[in-house]
Design a protein around this motif. Structure first.
Motif, short mmCIF file in Angstrom:
data_model
loop_
_atom_site.label_atom_id
_atom_site.label_comp_id
_atom_site.label_asym_id
_atom_site.label_seq_id
_atom_site.Cartn_x
_atom_site.Cartn_y
_atom_site.Cartn_z
N ALA A 101 -14.32 -2.44 -4.87
CA ALA A 101 -13.16 -3.03 -4.75
C ALA A 101 -12.69 -4.01 -5.62
N ALA A 102 -11.49 -4.10 -6.25
CA ALA A 102 -11.09 -5.08 -7.08
C ALA A 102 -10.56 -6.27 -6.39
N VAL A 103 -11.38 -7.28 -6.42
CA VAL A 103 -11.08 -8.61 -5.63
C VAL A 103 -10.45 -9.57 -6.50
N VAL A 104 -9.49 -10.12 -5.78
CA VAL A 104 -8.80 -11.42 -6.38
C VAL A 104 -9.27 -12.50 -5.33
N VAL B 9 -7.83 -7.86 -1.62
CA VAL B 9 -7.82 -6.58 -2.49
C VAL B 9 -6.38 -5.93 -2.38
N PHE B 10 -5.81 -6.14 -3.74
CA PHE B 10 -4.26 -5.50 -3.95
C PHE B 10 -4.50 -4.19 -4.23
N GLY B 11 -3.12 -3.60 -4.77
CA GLY B 11 -3.15 -2.14 -5.13
C GLY B 11 -2.21 -1.62 -3.92
N HIS B 12 -1.06 -1.06 -4.18
CA HIS B 12 -0.17 -0.51 -3.26
C HIS B 12 0.73 0.76 -3.76
N PHE C 55 -3.27 -4.69 2.15
CA PHE C 55 -2.14 -5.10 1.39
C PHE C 55 -1.18 -3.58 1.49
N PHE C 56 0.20 -4.03 1.84
CA PHE C 56 0.94 -2.79 1.85
C PHE C 56 0.21 -1.68 2.90
N GLY C 57 -0.35 -2.07 3.89
CA GLY C 57 -1.21 -0.98 4.56
C GLY C 57 -2.03 -0.06 3.80
N GLN C 58 -2.74 -0.59 2.68
CA GLN C 58 -3.64 0.21 2.22
C GLN C 58 -4.58 -0.55 1.25
N SER C 59 -4.33 -1.51 0.16
CA SER C 59 -5.12 -2.06 -0.67
C SER C 59 -6.05 -1.07 -1.31
N SER C 60 -5.28 -0.34 -2.50
CA SER C 60 -5.78 0.67 -3.05
C SER C 60 -6.35 0.48 -4.44
N LEU D 52 -7.92 2.35 3.81
CA LEU D 52 -7.45 2.71 5.16
C LEU D 52 -5.96 2.46 5.20
N ALA D 53 -5.42 3.65 5.29
CA ALA D 53 -3.90 3.58 5.59
C ALA D 53 -3.46 4.06 6.91
N TYR D 54 -2.09 4.53 7.25
CA TYR D 54 -1.57 4.79 8.42
C TYR D 54 -0.54 5.75 8.16
N GLU D 55 -0.30 6.75 9.31
CA GLU D 55 0.53 7.93 9.39
C GLU D 55 2.02 7.33 8.63
#
Ligand SMILES: [Zn+2]
Ligand SMILES: [Zn+2]
Length: 368
Positions: free
Chosen positions: A5-8, A58-61, A135-140, A146-149
């Motif tokens: 993962a890209a960690v800030v 971990v950002f990314g959305h 982050f935004f329900g993802q951190s992609s 891990l995301a959600y329906e």
């Protein structure tokens, strides 16, 4: 599981590729193997702490990937499905029930505070330390997320998945601000301030809406050129002419629809002044917290409507598949905005985005 993962870790600090541990999916979670993730202005705004999100994170959305595994309560998708990840909304507040999830009353914590919807930390370092995730329900910006329906949208497999991540935020925001929020009628006129990824997506939205006068204001010639290619009928370089005067000339008094995407208060002021009597001005660009703009109340009094628009007022499960189909039919060529980077070039992607060299960086992610 082991992921990269890209960690800030610090304010305005770099994205650091780290080996970290991601939780197994909980009951309501979807494990997604990322293929490519778009980089959005909001990732950088949060990295730089203009929005006070906790670090490390971990950002990314704007993730696009393949479902790997689902928790027992997940019915919407199954392993092997191609998905685009978008913003998280609760699904049980009045706005969500009313079909306007972008006005969700409960979206701030699960999108920004670094924890899962149930409040858990889902990413840890090998020393056991907590890393902000979800982050935004993802951190992609990671090999897996891990995301959600609520924020996972299944998409067709007959378009390249690596292109689709930005539909989850930036592109959806621009196109939706026109098609869902302002909703101009065919044959009408619109002025769009800022020709970044969001502004140019708005231009494509205006073409789809049938606007016959599409005015784009920016200060960079390369962006204005692309705006013309995408369907702008008039472009204005604000460094050498006054956009307010020009728009009043072109639209005979002012534009009935105006969209501000730059996030600069001085530009919002121009956007407001460019509107016609009875016109509607949408604010999409996000300045630092606390920014204000002087508004002449009597100017607004003449039936002008000044409003904010987040995520293009989209119902993503409906809107993203529509954008994919419009792309497939050649009517929404958002791929023209994209430049690909490898995962280890993520800092270069951020720099190119900030300089305006790249309109929409997309980070290719390989878990191999
Ligand atoms: Zn809600
Ligand atoms: Zn975004």
């Amino acid at each position: 599981m082991e992921i990269k993962a890209a960690v800030v870790r610090q304010k305005k600090g770099p994205f650091i590729l780290e080996d970290v541990i991601l939780n197994e999916p909980a009951e309501d979670q979807i494990l997604v193997r990322l293929v490519a993730t778009g980089l959005c202005h909001t990732d950088l705004v949060c990295r730089d702490q203009y929005y006070p999100v906790p670090l490390p994170m971990v950002f990314g959305h704007e993730g696009a990937g393949v479902v790997e595994k689902v928790g027992p309560a997940v019915k919407k998708v199954q392993p092997g499905d191609h998905v685009v990840l978008t913003f998280y909304t609760c699904g049980r507040c009045e706005a969500c029930f009313s079909g306007d999830p972008t006005s969700c009353a409960n979206s701030f914590v699960p999108n920004f505070m670094g924890r899962s919807v149930s409040g858990e930390c889902t990413i840890h370092g090998h020393d056991g330390s907590e890393v902000g995730a979800s982050f935004f329900g993802q951190s992609s910006f990671a090999t897996y997320a891990l995301a959600y329906e609520r924020n996972t949208v299944r998409v067709t497999k007959d378009v390249p998945l690596e292109l689709l991540g930005p539909l989850g935020c930036g592109i959806q925001t621009g196109a939706g601000s026109v098609l869902n929020a302002l909703n101009p009628s065919a044959g009408s006129s619109i002025a769009i301030f800022g020709a970044g990824a969001v502004g140019l997506s708005a231009v494509m939205g205006a073409v789809l809406a049938g606007c016959t006068t599409i005015i784009v204001v920016d200060v960079k010639e390369n962006r204005l050129k692309l705006a013309s290619e995408l369907g702008a009928t008039h472009v204005i370089n604000a460094t050498n002419s006054d956009p307010v005067e020009r728009i009043k000339e072109i639209c005979a008094g002012g534009a009935p629809y105006v969209l501000e995407t730059s996030g600069l208060p001085s530009v919002l002021e121009q956007a407001i002044l460019s509107s016609a009597i009875g016109g509607e001005i949408g604010i999409v660009g996000a300045p630092p917290m606390g920014a204000t703009v002087p508004v002449d109340i009597n100017f607004l009094l003449f039936n002008r409507k000044l409003r904010g628009i987040v995520e293009g007022q989209s119902v993503s499960d409906i809107f993203i598949p529509r954008l994919v189909e419009l792309y497939r039919q050649g009517k929404f060529p958002f791929d023209k905005l994209i430049k690909f980077y490898s995962f280890d070039q993520i800092n270069q992607a951020a720099e190119d985005s900030e300089k305006g060299v790249t309109l929409k960086p997309v980070i290719r992610i390989s878990s191999k």
